[in-house]
Enzyme design. Structure first.
Site, mmCIF file in Angstrom:
data_model
loop_
_atom_site.group_PDB
_atom_site.id
_atom_site.type_symbol
_atom_site.label_atom_id
_atom_site.label_comp_id
_atom_site.label_asym_id
_atom_site.label_seq_id
_atom_site.Cartn_x
_atom_site.Cartn_y
_atom_site.Cartn_z
ATOM 1 N N LYS A 176 0.876 -1.184 0.000
ATOM 2 C CA LYS A 176 0.000 0.000 0.000
ATOM 3 C C LYS A 176 0.905 1.223 0.000
ATOM 4 C CE LYS A 176 -3.033 3.129 1.599
ATOM 5 N NZ LYS A 176 -2.079 4.239 1.308
ATOM 6 N N GLU A 251 7.409 0.172 12.291
ATOM 7 C CA GLU A 251 8.549 1.109 12.242
ATOM 8 C C GLU A 251 7.941 2.500 12.321
ATOM 9 O OE1 GLU A 251 11.785 0.726 12.048
ATOM 10 O OE2 GLU A 251 11.994 -1.412 11.641
ATOM 11 N N CYS A 286 12.433 9.414 10.070
ATOM 12 C CA CYS A 286 12.127 8.890 11.410
ATOM 13 C C CYS A 286 13.335 8.982 12.330
ATOM 14 C CB CYS A 286 11.665 7.451 11.298
ATOM 15 S SG CYS A 286 12.859 6.414 10.414
ATOM 16 N N GLU A 387 7.383 14.384 18.012
ATOM 17 C CA GLU A 387 7.982 14.272 16.684
ATOM 18 C C GLU A 387 7.352 15.318 15.763
ATOM 19 O OE1 GLU A 387 6.900 11.128 13.912
ATOM 20 O OE2 GLU A 387 9.019 10.840 13.454
HETATM 21 P P1 NAD Z 1 1.023 7.706 8.260
HETATM 22 O O1 NAD Z 1 0.935 6.834 9.449
HETATM 23 O O2 NAD Z 1 0.106 8.851 8.152
HETATM 24 O O3 NAD Z 1 0.783 6.864 6.914
HETATM 25 C C1 NAD Z 1 1.603 5.754 6.583
HETATM 26 C C2 NAD Z 1 0.819 4.808 5.685
HETATM 27 O O4 NAD Z 1 -0.261 4.246 6.429
HETATM 28 C C3 NAD Z 1 0.191 5.469 4.454
HETATM 29 O O5 NAD Z 1 0.351 4.585 3.352
HETATM 30 C C4 NAD Z 1 -1.264 5.598 4.847
HETATM 31 O O6 NAD Z 1 -2.132 5.613 3.761
HETATM 32 C C5 NAD Z 1 -1.456 4.331 5.671
HETATM 33 N N1 NAD Z 1 -2.597 4.378 6.593
HETATM 34 C C6 NAD Z 1 -3.163 5.463 7.180
HETATM 35 N N2 NAD Z 1 -4.180 5.079 7.978
HETATM 36 C C7 NAD Z 1 -4.262 3.728 7.897
HETATM 37 C C8 NAD Z 1 -5.100 2.744 8.497
HETATM 38 N N3 NAD Z 1 -6.061 3.081 9.359
HETATM 39 N N4 NAD Z 1 -4.885 1.448 8.215
HETATM 40 C C9 NAD Z 1 -3.895 1.083 7.361
HETATM 41 N N5 NAD Z 1 -3.070 1.966 6.751
HETATM 42 C C10 NAD Z 1 -3.251 3.276 7.022
HETATM 43 O O7 NAD Z 1 2.544 8.164 8.175
HETATM 44 P P2 NAD Z 1 3.193 9.234 7.189
HETATM 45 O O8 NAD Z 1 2.715 10.580 7.584
HETATM 46 O O9 NAD Z 1 3.048 8.776 5.778
HETATM 47 O O10 NAD Z 1 4.738 9.050 7.548
HETATM 48 C C11 NAD Z 1 5.373 9.766 8.569
HETATM 49 C C12 NAD Z 1 5.624 8.909 9.769
HETATM 50 O O11 NAD Z 1 6.328 7.723 9.387
HETATM 51 C C13 NAD Z 1 6.496 9.586 10.793
HETATM 52 O O12 NAD Z 1 5.964 9.405 12.073
HETATM 53 C C14 NAD Z 1 7.821 8.870 10.644
HETATM 54 O O13 NAD Z 1 8.633 8.912 11.792
HETATM 55 C C15 NAD Z 1 7.395 7.490 10.301
HETATM 56 N N6 NAD Z 1 8.479 6.736 9.662
HETATM 57 C C16 NAD Z 1 9.113 5.752 10.373
HETATM 58 C C17 NAD Z 1 10.190 5.060 9.809
HETATM 59 C C18 NAD Z 1 10.934 3.996 10.577
HETATM 60 O O14 NAD Z 1 11.671 3.243 9.955
HETATM 61 N N7 NAD Z 1 10.806 3.909 11.892
HETATM 62 C C19 NAD Z 1 10.592 5.375 8.521
HETATM 63 C C20 NAD Z 1 9.926 6.384 7.832
HETATM 64 C C21 NAD Z 1 8.865 7.055 8.408
#
Ligand code: NAD
Length: 484
Positions: A176, A251, A286, A387
């Site tokens: 996704k 993650e 992140c 964050e």
């Molecule tokens: P997000 O949680 O808003 O979205 C991530 C993904 O989840 C998207 O594809 C979104 O469509 C999907 N999603 C949203 N709601 C959902 C649900 N209810 N069920 C299933 N999927 C759903 O995150 P973002 O804003 O895209 O990314 C930023 C965040 O990601 C930050 O907090 C960052 O720290 C984290 N991040 C972590 C790592 C790591 O390796 N630890 C790496 C990169 C980013």
């Protein structure tokens, strides 16, 4: 559509498809706010079709030898590299990440395909002398169909690299892509279409609700690898638990400390304060060391030098190789980041760099913010605790090592920590006491292949980029052969 990248399709059952919903998500260039392309907003029907395709394809994929699967993953890495220029241009335009550093993303995704393909023989079980005369052993098997959900900051790298371990283990995958910066998902699909049997990888686009949620809840999915924010991670754990028993790895975010001791080499610390903030992605990483915790003896000098270096970061068009930072990824996220900057001012942190939109005609539209640094923050301020996931760093002062560790641990997160000192005792004690999943001593930002990367506390569950990740895409079966 007249936008440069046009309509980009999903990938279901080996075919590029707009899906059944008839709805689309338009992607805006964060540097200009102009539409640059669109992707289908997957409906539950589309998600179910992707899972059905993966389910049908998985047994034949798992039946291939590890050498056959490995050869196909290596061929996929070759495709990534061959399409690198297209991928990078689209990704820089769609994310706002600067092209000069983004090249590594395609190389990293390709390298993980090769790395995990080579690790396949490590998917070992154990033999255990549990009873006399009999044979007891465990086997590792694939889960079947697994879901991988990726965030907006490095969509191609995460989606590409995250195919490697589940496919090596014999699973089929449904990916996704994120709702902002979704466009390169289609280029990943085109690479997969060239190399892999239909159905082994399916790529769906659209919103968390309903697309991500339908994927997570599907009873045939027993393994979910999620990269994204803490609230979504928690929502996925809840939704998953409501339908069937699932192994969920997470993650998530971080508020990572860069801890500066009195003896630290300040030239290196100043470099690390910039490198650790990942300004090339407007701080949207992140692992960004977004809290600098400095000993009082070096604090004032460091504030001055970090402020000057932060101010010197070159902000500009992400496609210009001279740019060191582009815009923030999307309107919603930009407003959230500006809210934190406002909060920092309101709470009494001292703004020492940035805090405003850059000036000039190039920055009239788009989600621009100058690299921003606050000094004299305290741990009760949200700018020091939450964050921000943007180009904003907070600096705080400490007097004793115990106080520094207490400050480092005083957030809900625990992803990375960087410790700058040459005092072995202080470095090792602090590395043990800090509540983070990944620690550097005299280093920052860099990931090292084969070392598990992952968070503790609300930063996540499960290590990636290492053997741990591959094994986590297998489940264990115990066999007892009773001979006596
Ligand atoms: P997000 O949680 O808003 O979205 C991530 C993904 O989840 C998207 O594809 C979104 O469509 C999907 N999603 C949203 N709601 C959902 C649900 N209810 N069920 C299933 N999927 C759903 O995150 P973002 O804003 O895209 O990314 C930023 C965040 O990601 C930050 O907090 C960052 O720290 C984290 N991040 C972590 C790592 C790591 O390796 N630890 C790496 C990169 C980013």
């Amino acid at each position: 559509m007249t936008s440069p990248f046009g309509d980009r399709l999903m990938f279901i059952d080996g075919e590029m498809t707009p899906g059944a919903s008839g709805e689309w998500v338009t992607s805006l260039n964060p540097a200009t706010e102009e539409p640059i392309g669109r992707v289908p907003a997957a409906s539950p029907e589309d998600v179910n079709a992707a899972i059905a395709s993966a389910k049908a394809a998985q047994p034949a994929w798992a039946a291939k030898s590890i050498f056959e699967r490995g050869a196909l993953l290596r061929a996929l890495a070759v495709e990534f590299r061959a399409r690198a220029q297209d991928i990078l241009t689209m990704e820089a335009t769609d994310t706002g990440n600067t092209i000069s550093k983004l090249g590594a993303d395609v190389q990293i995704a390709a390298a993980y395909l090769e790395y995990f393909a080579g690790l396949a023989t490590e998917m070992k079980g154990d033999t255990v002398p549990a009873s006399p005369g009999n044979i007891h052993f465990s086997l590792r098997e694939p889960y079947g169909v697994v879901a991988r959900i990726v965030p907006f900051n490095h969509p191609f790298m995460f989606a590409g690299a995250h195919l490697a371990s589940p496919l090596t283990a014999g699973n089929a995958v449904v990916v996704k892509t994120p709702e902002t910066s979704p466009l390169t998902g289609s280029l990943l699909a085109e690479c997969c279409k060239e190399v892999l049997p239909p159905g082994v990888v399916n790529i769906i686009s659209g919103y968390g609700l309903p697309a991500g949620d339908t994927l997570v809840r599907h009873p045939a999915i027993h393994r979910i690898g999620f990269t994204g924010s803490v609230p979504t991670g928690l929502a996925i754990q809840r939704a998953a638990a409501e339908t069937s028993v699932k192994h969920v790895s997470l993650e998530l975010g971080g508020k990572n400390p860069l801890m500066v001791f009195p003896d630290a080499d300040l030239d290196k610390v100043v470099d690390a304060s910039i490198a650790g903030m990942n300004f090339s992605w407007a701080g949207q990483s992140c692992g960004s060391t977004s809290r600098i915790l400095a000993h009082e003896s070096v604090y004032d000098e460091l504030v001055e030098r970090v402020a000057a270096r932060t101010d010197a970061v070159v902000v500009g068009d992400p496609l210009d190789p001279a740019s060191e930072m582009g815009p923030v990824n999307s309107k919603g996220h930009y407003e959230r980041v500006l809210g934190f900057v406002e909060g920092g001012r309101r709470d009494g942190a001292k703004l020492v760099a940035g805090g405003q939109r850059p000036t000039g005609d190039d920055f009239k539209k788009g989600y621009w913010l100058r690299p921003t640094a606050f000094a004299d923050a305290t741990m009760d301020m949200e700018v020091a605790r939450e964050e921000i996931f943007g180009p904003v760093v907070a600096m705080l002062k400490w007097s004793t090592r115990e106080e520094a560790v207490q400050m480092a641990n005083a957030t809900a997160y625990g992803l990375t920590a960087a410790i700058y000192t040459n005092d072995l005792q202080a470095a090792m004690t602090t590395a043990q006491e800090v509540e983070s999943g990944y620690v550097w001593v005299n280093g920052v930002a860099q990931h090292y292949v084969g070392l598990p990367f992952g968070g503790v506390k609300n930063s996540g569950l499960g290590g990636e980029e290492a053997l741990d990740e591959l094994l986590s895409y297998t489940r264990t079966k115990t066999v007892n052969i009773l001979l006596s």
